[in-house]
Write a protein that holds these residues in place. Structure first.
Motif, short mmCIF file in Angstrom:
data_model
loop_
_atom_site.label_atom_id
_atom_site.label_comp_id
_atom_site.label_asym_id
_atom_site.label_seq_id
_atom_site.Cartn_x
_atom_site.Cartn_y
_atom_site.Cartn_z
N ILE A 140 37.96 57.03 47.09
CA ILE A 140 37.83 55.64 47.54
C ILE A 140 37.28 54.76 46.43
N GLY A 141 36.35 55.31 45.64
CA GLY A 141 35.80 54.54 44.52
C GLY A 141 36.87 54.19 43.50
N ARG A 142 37.75 55.15 43.19
CA ARG A 142 38.83 54.87 42.24
C ARG A 142 39.78 53.82 42.79
N GLU A 143 40.10 53.91 44.08
CA GLU A 143 41.00 52.92 44.68
C GLU A 143 40.37 51.53 44.66
N GLU A 144 39.08 51.44 44.92
CA GLU A 144 38.41 50.14 44.89
C GLU A 144 38.39 49.57 43.48
N VAL A 145 38.17 50.43 42.48
CA VAL A 145 38.17 49.96 41.09
C VAL A 145 39.54 49.45 40.69
N GLU A 146 40.60 50.19 41.09
CA GLU A 146 41.95 49.75 40.77
C GLU A 146 42.27 48.41 41.45
N LEU A 147 41.84 48.29 42.69
CA LEU A 147 42.09 47.03 43.41
C LEU A 147 41.34 45.88 42.76
N GLU A 148 40.10 46.12 42.34
CA GLU A 148 39.33 45.08 41.67
C GLU A 148 39.98 44.68 40.35
N GLU A 149 40.54 45.65 39.62
CA GLU A 149 41.22 45.33 38.36
C GLU A 149 42.46 44.47 38.63
N ILE A 150 43.21 44.81 39.68
CA ILE A 150 44.39 44.02 40.01
C ILE A 150 44.00 42.60 40.40
N LEU A 151 42.95 42.48 41.22
CA LEU A 151 42.50 41.15 41.62
C LEU A 151 41.98 40.35 40.43
N GLU A 152 41.33 41.03 39.48
CA GLU A 152 40.83 40.34 38.28
C GLU A 152 42.00 39.83 37.43
N ILE A 153 43.05 40.65 37.32
CA ILE A 153 44.24 40.22 36.56
C ILE A 153 44.89 39.01 37.23
N GLU A 154 44.99 39.06 38.57
CA GLU A 154 45.57 37.93 39.29
C GLU A 154 44.71 36.67 39.11
N LYS A 155 43.40 36.84 39.10
CA LYS A 155 42.52 35.70 38.90
C LYS A 155 42.70 35.10 37.52
N GLN A 156 42.83 35.95 36.49
CA GLN A 156 43.05 35.46 35.14
C GLN A 156 44.39 34.72 35.03
N MET A 157 45.43 35.28 35.67
CA MET A 157 46.73 34.61 35.65
C MET A 157 46.67 33.27 36.37
N GLU A 158 45.92 33.22 37.47
CA GLU A 158 45.78 31.96 38.20
C GLU A 158 45.02 30.93 37.37
N ASP A 159 43.99 31.38 36.64
CA ASP A 159 43.25 30.45 35.78
C ASP A 159 44.13 29.92 34.65
#
Length: 308
Positions: A140-159
């Motif tokens: 579960i920790g690995r899945e949460e880290v991967e999801l956070e990385e994806i959300l961070e990439i989306e946030k950077q693209m949105e910025d």
């Protein structure tokens, strides 16, 4: 207002609109002022149930019902250890029994039913399934880290996209200012007619296409799953010739009795005089006054039909 009141100081939302209720593991709410007063040394007991509590475990109450807050907190703590998935069981029946056991534990702890026995049951489960719990926590920790990385990439693209839009808007404003200054200079120093100069400027402005900022196409969900992943189904060919659907009335069995009325009989017999005519909206949707009249007559004569 009783639900939104501190049980200790009796302060309500009506008297203090900025009242902030806080809850702990026991589920009893206190306002922020009472929490700071009672737990000044960092620990203390609940005024309602005398359960030992800590100041840093208090959190802002999100729901009006404190029992809901208590159940959410207990469910989070229980699911940290009861973290098995459906693939960890041999049959669906075993998985459903496991989920029912979780709900029983949450219900008992929320309603203070056999709390000591329920906690012993949880500790026994943690000892018996220590390896599986640790393995699932890591997963579960690995899945949460991967999801956070994806959300961070989306946030950077949105910025980046937002910064590009702002840059293009500023460039468009600067271009308008330059065009306005050029028009003023031409009106001041040119020898031609001012009206012709304005008409020429307006015409060139109208013929110039407006450049909009590019919007990148979204190809995946927030979880990282692409829209077209695994889509190997062939496209359905379009039928260009012939009608897509042709209505065929059902074949009625041999019967004794009068024939059901048709739409021509309804129109010629004057039955529509007693039926409200359809309006423009109903007519646009394909509704006609002959339909309810035909159905009413067929229902009225249905008892006369006898299938042999």
């Amino acid at each position: 207002m009783d639900d939104q009141a501190c049980p200790r100081c009796k302060t309500t939302k009506y008297r203090n609109p900025s009242l902030k209720l806080m809850v702990n593991v026991c589920g009893h709410a206190l306002c922020e002022s009472c929490v700071d007063l009672l737990f000044l040394k960092g620990s203390g007991s609940c005024p309602d149930c005398n359960v030992p509590l800590r100041r840093n475990n208090f959190r802002v109450q999100l729901f009006e019902d404190a029992m809901v807050e208590k159940e959410i907190d207990i469910r989070k703590r229980v699911l940290k250890d009861y973290n098995k998935k459906e693939e960890d069981f041999a049959t669906l029946r075993e998985y459903n029994d496991y989920l029912e056991e979780i709900e029983t534990i949450v219900y008992n702890l929320t309603n203070n039913i056999d709390v000591v026995g329920t906690n012993k049951r949880i500790e026994q489960y943690k000892r018996d399934n220590k390896e599986i719990i640790s393995k699932n926590k890591a997963k579960i920790g690995r899945e949460e880290v991967e999801l956070e990385e994806i959300l961070e990439i989306e946030k950077q693209m949105e910025d980046l996209r937002r910064a590009e839009i702002i840059r293009m808007e500023q460039e468009a404003k600067k271009q308008k200012i330059r065009e306005k200054e050029a028009l003023i200079d031409e009106l001041m120093f040119a020898e031609g007619d001012a009206k012709e100069i304005l008409n020429t400027f307006a015409q060139s402005k109208a013929n110039k296409p407006e450049v909009l900022p590019p919007v990148p196409k979204v190809t995946q969900f927030s979880t990282g799953i692409k829209f077209n992943r695994g889509s190997t189904q062939p496209t359905i060919p379009l039928i260009e010739e012939g009608p897509l659907y042709k209505y065929e009335p059902p074949i009625q069995p041999d019967r004794c009795g009068p024939d059901p009325p048709s739409i021509e009989n309804i129109i010629s017999g004057g039955y529509l005089k007693h039926v409200r005519a359809e309006n423009e909206t109903e007519k646009a949707g394909g509704y006609k006054s002959t339909l309810p009249c035909l159905r009413a007559l067929q229902d009225a004569l249905a008892g006369l039909y006898h299938a042999s």
